[in-house]
Scaffold this motif. Structure first.
Motif, PDB file in Angstrom:
ATOM      1  N   ARG A 274       3.448 -42.225  20.078  1.00  0.00           N
ATOM      2  CA  ARG A 274       2.259 -42.862  20.640  1.00  0.00           C
ATOM      3  C   ARG A 274       0.986 -42.384  19.946  1.00  0.00           C
ATOM      4  O   ARG A 274      -0.078 -42.976  20.146  1.00  0.00           O
ATOM      5  CB  ARG A 274       2.150 -42.547  22.140  1.00  0.00           C
ATOM      6  N   GLN A 275       1.075 -41.305  19.167  1.00  0.00           N
ATOM      7  CA  GLN A 275      -0.137 -40.659  18.680  1.00  0.00           C
ATOM      8  C   GLN A 275      -0.345 -40.720  17.171  1.00  0.00           C
ATOM      9  O   GLN A 275      -1.485 -40.700  16.712  1.00  0.00           O
ATOM     10  CB  GLN A 275      -0.136 -39.178  19.113  1.00  0.00           C
TER      11      GLN A 275
ATOM     12  N   GLU B 177       1.794 -33.497  23.370  1.00  0.00           N
ATOM     13  CA  GLU B 177       1.992 -34.471  24.452  1.00  0.00           C
ATOM     14  C   GLU B 177       3.487 -34.615  24.715  1.00  0.00           C
ATOM     15  O   GLU B 177       4.237 -35.146  23.881  1.00  0.00           O
ATOM     16  CB  GLU B 177       1.405 -35.828  24.063  1.00  0.00           C
ATOM     17  N   GLN B 178       3.937 -34.144  25.845  1.00  0.00           N
ATOM     18  CA  GLN B 178       5.361 -34.195  26.151  1.00  0.00           C
ATOM     19  C   GLN B 178       5.765 -35.606  26.568  1.00  0.00           C
ATOM     20  O   GLN B 178       5.128 -36.216  27.417  1.00  0.00           O
ATOM     21  CB  GLN B 178       5.693 -33.218  27.291  1.00  0.00           C
ATOM     22  N   ARG B 179       6.815 -36.095  25.950  1.00  0.00           N
ATOM     23  CA  ARG B 179       7.384 -37.371  26.382  1.00  0.00           C
ATOM     24  C   ARG B 179       8.856 -37.385  26.017  1.00  0.00           C
ATOM     25  O   ARG B 179       9.272 -36.819  25.004  1.00  0.00           O
ATOM     26  CB  ARG B 179       6.650 -38.568  25.760  1.00  0.00           C
TER      27      ARG B 179
ATOM     28  N   ASP C 278       5.012 -36.288  18.875  1.00  0.00           N
ATOM     29  CA  ASP C 278       4.001 -36.240  19.928  1.00  0.00           C
ATOM     30  C   ASP C 278       4.001 -34.886  20.631  1.00  0.00           C
ATOM     31  O   ASP C 278       2.941 -34.353  20.974  1.00  0.00           O
ATOM     32  CB  ASP C 278       4.230 -37.365  20.937  1.00  0.00           C
ATOM     33  N   ALA C 279       5.179 -34.319  20.827  1.00  0.00           N
ATOM     34  CA  ALA C 279       5.266 -33.022  21.480  1.00  0.00           C
ATOM     35  C   ALA C 279       4.823 -31.892  20.556  1.00  0.00           C
ATOM     36  O   ALA C 279       4.039 -31.027  20.941  1.00  0.00           O
ATOM     37  CB  ALA C 279       6.692 -32.778  21.969  1.00  0.00           C
TER      38      ALA C 279
END
Length: 330
Positions: free
Chosen positions: A31-32, A251-253, A245-246
């Motif tokens: 997502r990033q 950002e955890q997903r 992302d993590a």
């Protein structure tokens, strides 16, 4: 999140690869990460009226448009079109070594003309309200990178550019093919690191030969601002982007390549209803399960079946259901 933060990890612009279908899939995985279009030439947009080349999916943001050209006025007009289309960044290609690009006097050959590059960047900045960036090489042919790269960067900085991506190889404009130019000229990561020390306020991303998140993390830890990954992100997208992302953005997903395929199904159906061929989308999905049991059968099913008459999302779903189950990756 600011664009400079997204640029901590980006997927390189790659001709014939990073089209809108590829980018949509990459966005489902990360997502990033900042995504880039294939290079679009300013003459095609301005003289040829090929504005369809600017099409993208709203879900792709943040996404950057890479332009090729060497005429400041034409690049300004193209940059304005890109900004009006909603791109988050306009990037000038000063790195592509192909004969076709050289004949148009843009790409890596512009490393010889930093003053012209600066004029182009200044014109692009004045014509658009989004960041203008540059992707370059460390030099071309018999240039001495230690001498030419600092001067090149100084000139683009003076033109208002605040972010560059440096492919840490020379480009040999004669004698090497574009493919060979991606592998044969030696990498000089240390030179790129020295440029960060020389220009501490310039946001510098490093590109070239980087294949893993571990390498990306090492460059970031060493003080570089961003890392751009090309072929590895395309051929093994889950390995490169699945945990990005993590690990890069904090950002955890939780997701999995299987979930990405399921999320691609409605996209495939929608694009096919517009006349897009199945193969045009699934060719970018072949590496999703690289290194996993069943990966070869997955690739074969999509490669052989996607071009057959009547093939659609059902083929992709069948190929997915034939894979051995795996655990999700955080």
């Amino acid at each position: 999140m600011q664009l400079t933060q997204h640029a901590r990890l980006s997927v390189a612009p790659m001709m014939d690869w990073t089209d809108r279908h590829c980018r949509y899939m990459h966005r489902l995985i990360s997502r990033q990460a900042l995504l880039y279009t294939e290079m679009v030439t300013a003459p095609a947009l301005v003289r040829g009226g090929a504005v369809h080349l600017l099409q993208y999916n709203a879900e792709e943001h943040p996404v950057a448009l890479q332009l090729g050209g060497s005429d400041p006025r034409e690049l300004a007009l193209a940059a304005r079109l890109g900004a009006q289309a909603g791109y988050d960044e306009i990037n000038l290609n000063v790195g592509c070594p192909s004969d076709r690009v050289q004949s148009g006097t843009f790409g890596a050959v512009l490393m010889r003309e930093p003053a012209l590059v600066a004029r182009c960047c200044r014109a692009m900045r004045e014509a658009s309200d989004v960041p203008v960036t540059v992707k370059c090489r460390i030099g071309v042919d018999d240039q001495m990178p230690e001498e030419v790269l600092p001067e090149f960067l100084a000139q683009v900085i003076a033109a208002g550019v605040e972010r560059v991506t440096i492919h840490a190889r020379k480009a040999w404009l004669k004698g090497l093919s574009p493919k060979e130019n991606r592998d044969i000229p030696p990498l000089d990561y240390e030179l790129v690191s020295r440029m960060k020390m020389l220009f501490p306020h310039l946001h510098i991303s490093i590109n070239g030969g980087i294949t893993t998140l571990e390498q990306a993390e090492a460059f970031l830890d060493a003080g570089l601002d961003g890392v751009m990954i090309g072929r590895a992100a395309y051929h093994t997208p889950w390995d490169v982007l699945g945990a990005a992302d993590a690990r890069i953005f904090g950002e955890q997903r939780v997701s999995s390549p299987e979930e990405v395929v399921r999320e691609m199904l409605p996209y495939i159906e929608a694009r096919m209803s517009e006349g897009v061929r199945l193969h045009a989308i699934t060719r970018h999905m072949l590496g999703l399960f690289a290194g996993r049991p069943g990966a070869r059968a997955w690739r074969r099913t999509l490669s052989e079946g996607a071009s057959t008459p009547g093939a659609g999302p059902d083929l992709v779903e069948a190929a997915l259901n034939a894979l051995p189950p795996s655990r999700s990756v955080a």
